[in-house]
Design a protein around this motif. Structure first.
Motif, PDB file in Angstrom:
ATOM      1  N   GLN A 133       0.836  -1.208   0.000  1.00  0.00           N
ATOM      2  CA  GLN A 133       0.000   0.000   0.000  1.00  0.00           C
ATOM      3  C   GLN A 133       0.871   1.257   0.000  1.00  0.00           C
ATOM      4  O   GLN A 133       0.577   2.231  -0.693  1.00  0.00           O
ATOM      5  CB  GLN A 133      -0.924   0.005   1.222  1.00  0.00           C
ATOM      6  CG  GLN A 133      -1.890  -1.156   1.289  1.00  0.00           C
ATOM      7  CD  GLN A 133      -2.996  -1.086   0.261  1.00  0.00           C
ATOM      8  OE1 GLN A 133      -3.306  -0.026  -0.263  1.00  0.00           O
ATOM      9  NE2 GLN A 133      -3.588  -2.210  -0.045  1.00  0.00           N
ATOM     10  N   ALA A 134       1.952   1.242   0.795  1.00  0.00           N
ATOM     11  CA  ALA A 134       2.854   2.394   0.873  1.00  0.00           C
ATOM     12  C   ALA A 134       3.572   2.604  -0.459  1.00  0.00           C
ATOM     13  O   ALA A 134       3.725   3.736  -0.921  1.00  0.00           O
ATOM     14  CB  ALA A 134       3.860   2.204   2.004  1.00  0.00           C
ATOM     15  N   GLU A 135       3.995   1.513  -1.088  1.00  0.00           N
ATOM     16  CA  GLU A 135       4.640   1.604  -2.403  1.00  0.00           C
ATOM     17  C   GLU A 135       3.685   2.223  -3.423  1.00  0.00           C
ATOM     18  O   GLU A 135       4.089   3.030  -4.256  1.00  0.00           O
ATOM     19  CB  GLU A 135       5.107   0.226  -2.886  1.00  0.00           C
ATOM     20  CG  GLU A 135       6.319  -0.313  -2.165  1.00  0.00           C
ATOM     21  CD  GLU A 135       7.598   0.462  -2.433  1.00  0.00           C
ATOM     22  OE1 GLU A 135       7.697   1.176  -3.453  1.00  0.00           O
ATOM     23  OE2 GLU A 135       8.511   0.365  -1.596  1.00  0.00           O
ATOM     24  N   MET A 143       4.296   3.314   5.731  1.00  0.00           N
ATOM     25  CA  MET A 143       3.697   2.079   6.237  1.00  0.00           C
ATOM     26  C   MET A 143       3.125   2.283   7.643  1.00  0.00           C
ATOM     27  O   MET A 143       2.046   1.795   7.958  1.00  0.00           O
ATOM     28  CB  MET A 143       4.766   0.983   6.303  1.00  0.00           C
ATOM     29  CG  MET A 143       4.446  -0.204   5.497  1.00  0.00           C
ATOM     30  SD  MET A 143       5.577  -1.620   5.597  1.00  0.00           S
ATOM     31  CE  MET A 143       6.943  -1.230   6.591  1.00  0.00           C
ATOM     32  N   ASN A 144       3.852   3.015   8.484  1.00  0.00           N
ATOM     33  CA  ASN A 144       3.414   3.212   9.868  1.00  0.00           C
ATOM     34  C   ASN A 144       2.098   3.984   9.948  1.00  0.00           C
ATOM     35  O   ASN A 144       1.247   3.690  10.782  1.00  0.00           O
ATOM     36  CB  ASN A 144       4.510   3.909  10.685  1.00  0.00           C
ATOM     37  CG  ASN A 144       4.882   5.283  10.167  1.00  0.00           C
ATOM     38  OD1 ASN A 144       4.707   5.603   8.976  1.00  0.00           O
ATOM     39  ND2 ASN A 144       5.414   6.119  11.043  1.00  0.00           N
ATOM     40  N   VAL A 145       1.911   4.965   9.083  1.00  0.00           N
ATOM     41  CA  VAL A 145       0.684   5.762   9.117  1.00  0.00           C
ATOM     42  C   VAL A 145      -0.485   4.949   8.547  1.00  0.00           C
ATOM     43  O   VAL A 145      -1.621   5.090   8.993  1.00  0.00           O
ATOM     44  CB  VAL A 145       0.884   7.114   8.407  1.00  0.00           C
ATOM     45  CG1 VAL A 145      -0.393   7.931   8.407  1.00  0.00           C
ATOM     46  CG2 VAL A 145       2.005   7.897   9.094  1.00  0.00           C
ATOM     47  N   ILE A 146      -0.206   4.083   7.590  1.00  0.00           N
ATOM     48  CA  ILE A 146      -1.240   3.151   7.112  1.00  0.00           C
ATOM     49  C   ILE A 146      -1.705   2.281   8.270  1.00  0.00           C
ATOM     50  O   ILE A 146      -2.910   2.104   8.495  1.00  0.00           O
ATOM     51  CB  ILE A 146      -0.707   2.310   5.936  1.00  0.00           C
ATOM     52  CG1 ILE A 146      -0.503   3.210   4.703  1.00  0.00           C
ATOM     53  CG2 ILE A 146      -1.642   1.137   5.628  1.00  0.00           C
ATOM     54  CD1 ILE A 146       0.245   2.559   3.556  1.00  0.00           C
ATOM     55  N   LEU A 147      -0.763   1.762   9.040  1.00  0.00           N
ATOM     56  CA  LEU A 147      -1.122   0.936  10.193  1.00  0.00           C
ATOM     57  C   LEU A 147      -1.866   1.741  11.255  1.00  0.00           C
ATOM     58  O   LEU A 147      -2.798   1.241  11.881  1.00  0.00           O
ATOM     59  CB  LEU A 147       0.126   0.258  10.763  1.00  0.00           C
ATOM     60  CG  LEU A 147       0.656  -0.847   9.843  1.00  0.00           C
ATOM     61  CD1 LEU A 147       2.114  -1.133  10.111  1.00  0.00           C
ATOM     62  CD2 LEU A 147      -0.186  -2.102   9.965  1.00  0.00           C
TER      63      LEU A 147
END
Length: 189
Positions: A133-135, A143-147
């Motif tokens: 998703q981050a890519e 990635m951390n903000v997606i989580l």
């Protein structure tokens, strides 16, 4: 009633930033919030955990074994390592992402197989691929903000102005990207 969220990962994954954003949002919403963090050997790819507890009145920052309402694992081996802290009815969000520990890198151990299956067989588990998703957003560091977005949805915290929290706490040139990442994460749970 106090709610407890345990964020776990490996040094460099942004676990602490995600917990600080979460804490800032909860404070802004008027909750009493306590946060504690353990860095371990975070500079060397070691385990990192952050405990966030919030509610009307929070007595202690530390989550006891069997006390977390939600476990968010930025790396899947960390999900197993910290699983004992989850309540029996708790939720797990696990990032399907591997960061080999030093014993694995040096050949003294193998990365455990079947982690996702074991988690899914034991507790309510949502598996996401935050790296992919981050890519897709053009920056693997979000990635951390997606989580973080998965926590917001799972814990029913959408009423907080998260875009403001991000704008207040990240570099201005990265704010919009992080807001997009948050929205992606919120849609995954």
């Amino acid at each position: 009633m106090t709610k407890s969220i345990l964020l776990v990962g490996v040094g460099g994954q942004g676990t602490i930033l995600a917990s600080k954003l979460l804490t800032a949002g909860l404070l802004e919403a008027g909750y009493d919030v306590k946060m504690s963090e353990i860095h371990g050997m975070s500079q060397r790819g070691g385990s990192v955990s952050s405990q966030v507890r919030y509610g009307g009145k929070v007595e202690a920052p530390v989550i006891e074994v069997g006390g977390a309402d939600m476990l968010v694992a930025f790396e899947k081996m960390e999900a197993l390592r910290w699983l004992k802290y989850l309540k029996p009815e708790g939720k797990v969000v696990v990032n399907d992402f591997e960061i080999p520990s030093m014993p694995i890198i040096t050949g003294k151990a193998d990365y455990p197989a079947g982690i996702i299956e074991e988690l899914s067989g034991r507790v309510r588990t949502t598996v996401i691929d935050a790296a992919r998703q981050a890519e897709a957003l053009g920056n693997p560091k979000v990635m951390n903000v997606i989580l973080l977005g998965t926590i917001i949805t799972a814990m029913n915290l959408k009423a907080i102005d998260w875009a403001k929290i991000i704008r207040d706490n990240v570099k201005p040139q990265l704010a919009e990207l992080n807001i997009q990442a948050l929205e992606v994460g919120m849609s995954l749970v």
